[in-house]
Design an enzyme around this catalytic site. Structure first.
Site, PDB file in Angstrom:
ATOM      1  N   GLN A   1       4.190   4.371   0.548  1.00 21.35           N
ATOM      2  CA  GLN A   1       4.652   3.229  -0.231  1.00 21.35           C
ATOM      3  C   GLN A   1       3.920   3.122  -1.570  1.00 21.35           C
ATOM      4  O   GLN A   1       2.884   3.731  -1.781  1.00 21.35           O
ATOM      5  CB  GLN A   1       4.418   1.936   0.554  1.00 21.35           C
ATOM      6  CG  GLN A   1       5.292   1.763   1.771  1.00 21.35           C
ATOM      7  CD  GLN A   1       5.042   0.419   2.421  1.00 21.35           C
ATOM      8  OE1 GLN A   1       4.536   0.346   3.526  1.00 21.35           O
ATOM      9  NE2 GLN A   1       5.394  -0.656   1.739  1.00 21.35           N
ATOM     10  N   HIS A   2       4.489   2.330  -2.446  1.00 17.82           N
ATOM     11  CA  HIS A   2       3.857   1.813  -3.667  1.00 17.82           C
ATOM     12  C   HIS A   2       3.708   2.794  -4.818  1.00 17.82           C
ATOM     13  O   HIS A   2       3.521   2.370  -5.957  1.00 17.82           O
ATOM     14  CB  HIS A   2       2.461   1.252  -3.379  1.00 17.82           C
ATOM     15  CG  HIS A   2       2.373   0.246  -2.289  1.00 17.82           C
ATOM     16  ND1 HIS A   2       3.116  -0.911  -2.265  1.00 17.82           N
ATOM     17  CD2 HIS A   2       1.602   0.221  -1.170  1.00 17.82           C
ATOM     18  CE1 HIS A   2       2.803  -1.612  -1.189  1.00 17.82           C
ATOM     19  NE2 HIS A   2       1.895  -0.934  -0.504  1.00 17.82           N
TER      20      HIS A   2
ATOM     21  N   ASP B   1       6.748   4.434   4.567  1.00 15.46           N
ATOM     22  CA  ASP B   1       6.210   5.074   5.773  1.00 15.46           C
ATOM     23  C   ASP B   1       5.995   4.108   6.925  1.00 15.46           C
ATOM     24  O   ASP B   1       6.290   4.430   8.088  1.00 15.46           O
ATOM     25  CB  ASP B   1       4.924   5.839   5.462  1.00 15.46           C
ATOM     26  CG  ASP B   1       3.887   5.031   4.701  1.00 15.46           C
ATOM     27  OD1 ASP B   1       4.104   3.830   4.446  1.00 15.46           O
ATOM     28  OD2 ASP B   1       2.846   5.615   4.346  1.00 15.46           O
TER      29      ASP B   1
END
Length: 456
Positions: free
Chosen positions: A71-72, A225
């Protein structure tokens, strides 16, 4: 047999599983490494994906696939779809100051929690965009679109058909800091607050939406994820999953969105139309790797050593902030060892302190969710350690259920791909694997001592 593929493009590697869409049975798999670091050229992910697909026997007989990814991460593209700069990953903490500034500028943590369900920290994409605007204004000016790792990989598989065609899903979008799980819409004002402009952002697909095709293979939306892991492990409302990977996470499947103005709980969405309140620590399985490296042993030997020492390691405590920390929000912190004496200066005591320190951080994360879960599921690479499995119940203060080891992110992505083919209201039900229940008497003094020294 109808086959689907699930991909886990994590911080450390790319894993591909090919499964039977009806039963979930594993047919074949492949993997390839990613380079280390918190700043990575996305092309490395693409090359690893091709290698992992080849290792899994290719996709010629696969009907659909999905990508679950870290992520991110901030992937910036110019108007032609070319990558502007290396991606800043979730564990890059250089935007910590930008996060603090953004929180203040919107009016404080409550304002952010109400806007997007989460209070941004350095991990979030929105903070990385502010860092880019402040430190690399030329790259910021070139950025015509911003997306996440799974968005970019899915788009590349679809042939990179222009930046306006990039898609994402609710789960991964909820980790950007400029999409609201409660309303299901982007907050363009927050995007502009961070970046100074409003670059193109991915279209958010519904859970069974199609992101495109790759050589006749249908592309599911993909997800982050943690959202994929929830699908892969079969988490249900009422469950809490503790995942010990590069990061440590504790998350729950919920029917309603969450807002935590303390910032400890991120109010994410999941990949099914529900929600995924989540607490993340930066330091998890790599704490075990680091401890093994210090002692000159393998991680399996570290596990054996840890089980030879008593609970509490005779007062030796390791605070495992080896890469700073996200929860608590201490991006500049370092690890520390407390209570070292002659009688506990042994490899076994150090190994035990490392395992307990990591688990204490995750126990704090579990408690921050404020839930009384029906089940606590322990997954991730770190859960392969016998010491972790046996010590976790005593630190968490409750039994833990450890499913058989698996690639749960890739498995969850495969399940999402099967869902795309099925077009049903809920994801297909695959047979659950075996799981082992670990029970131990709680040892509250371990966490009490950890809390005492971690606050120093």
């Amino acid at each position: 047999m109808t086959l689907v593929a699930g991909i886990d493009s994590s911080t450390q590697s790319c894993k591909v599983v090919v499964r039977d869409a009806e039963t979930g049975a594993l047919v074949r798999e492949g993997r390839a490494p990613h380079p280390p670091g918190t700043e990575v050229a996305p092309e490395h992910w693409w090359n690893a994906l091709q290698e992992a697909i080849a290792g899994a026997g290719g996709l010629d007989d696969v009907q659909a696939l999905s990508i679950g990814a870290q992520q991110h991460g901030m992937v910036c593209l110019d108007e032609h779809g070319e990558v502007v700069r290396d991606a800043l990953l979730w564990n890059d903490t250089r935007s910590a100051r930008a996060a603090a500034d953004l929180v203040t500028e919107l009016g404080g943590p409550r304002a952010w929690a109400e806007a997007v369900g989460s209070v941004p920290v350095a991990s979030f994409t929105v903070t990385k965009l502010r860092w880019l605007a402040e430190h690399e204004p030329e790259n910021a000016a070139r950025t015509a679109a911003v997306c996440l790792p799974h968005d970019w990989l899915t788009w590349r598989l679809a042939g990179a058909p222009g930046i306006g065609a990039i898609t994402t899903d609710r789960g991964d979008a909820s980790g950007t800091g400029y999409w609201s799980p409660a309303t299901g819409t982007y907050r363009s004002d927050l995007l502009k607050l961070a970046a100074g402009n409003a670059p193109v952002v991915p279209r958010v697909l519904e859970p069974t939406g199609q992101a495109g095709e790759a050589g006749g293979v249908r592309l599911a939306p993909g997800t982050g994820d943690n959202m994929a892991a929830a699908l892969g492990v079969g988490a249900l409302p009422g469950d809490v999953v503790v995942s010990i990977g590069t990061s440590g996470t504790a998350f729950a499947v919920a029917e309603t969105p969450s807002r935590d103005e303390t910032g400890a709980v991120a109010g994410f969405a999941d990949a099914t139309g529900r929600f995924l309140p989540l607490v993340c620590t930066l330091n998890a399985a790599r704490v075990l790797d680091a401890a093994a490296n210090v002692l000159g042993v393998t991680t399996a030997e570290l596990s054996d050593l840890a089980l030879r020492a008593p609970a509490g390691a005779d007062g030796l405590v390791l605070v495992p902030y080896l890469e700073g920390e996200r929860t608590p929000n201490l991006p500049d912190a370092t690890g520390s060892v407390h209570g070292l004496r002659l009688d506990n200066s042994t490899p076994a005591h150090f190994a035990r302190a490392a395992v307990e320190g990591m688990l204490c951080g995750l126990a704090d994360a579990l408690d921050a969710l404020g839930l009384d879960p029906a089940r606590v599921l322990l997954i991730g690479g770190g859960a392969r350690s016998e010491a972790v499995r046996r010590i976790a119940p005593s630190v968490f203060g409750r039994p833990v259920l450890v499913p058989q080891p698996g690639e749960y992110v890739a498995d969850g992505a495969a399940r999402q791909a099967a869902w795309l083919l099925a077009g049903s209201a809920e994801p297909p039900t695959w047979a659950a694997g075996t799981a082992e229940l670990y029970v131990a008497d709680p040892v509250p003094e371990v966490r009490a001592r950890y809390a005492e020294v971690a606050a120093v």
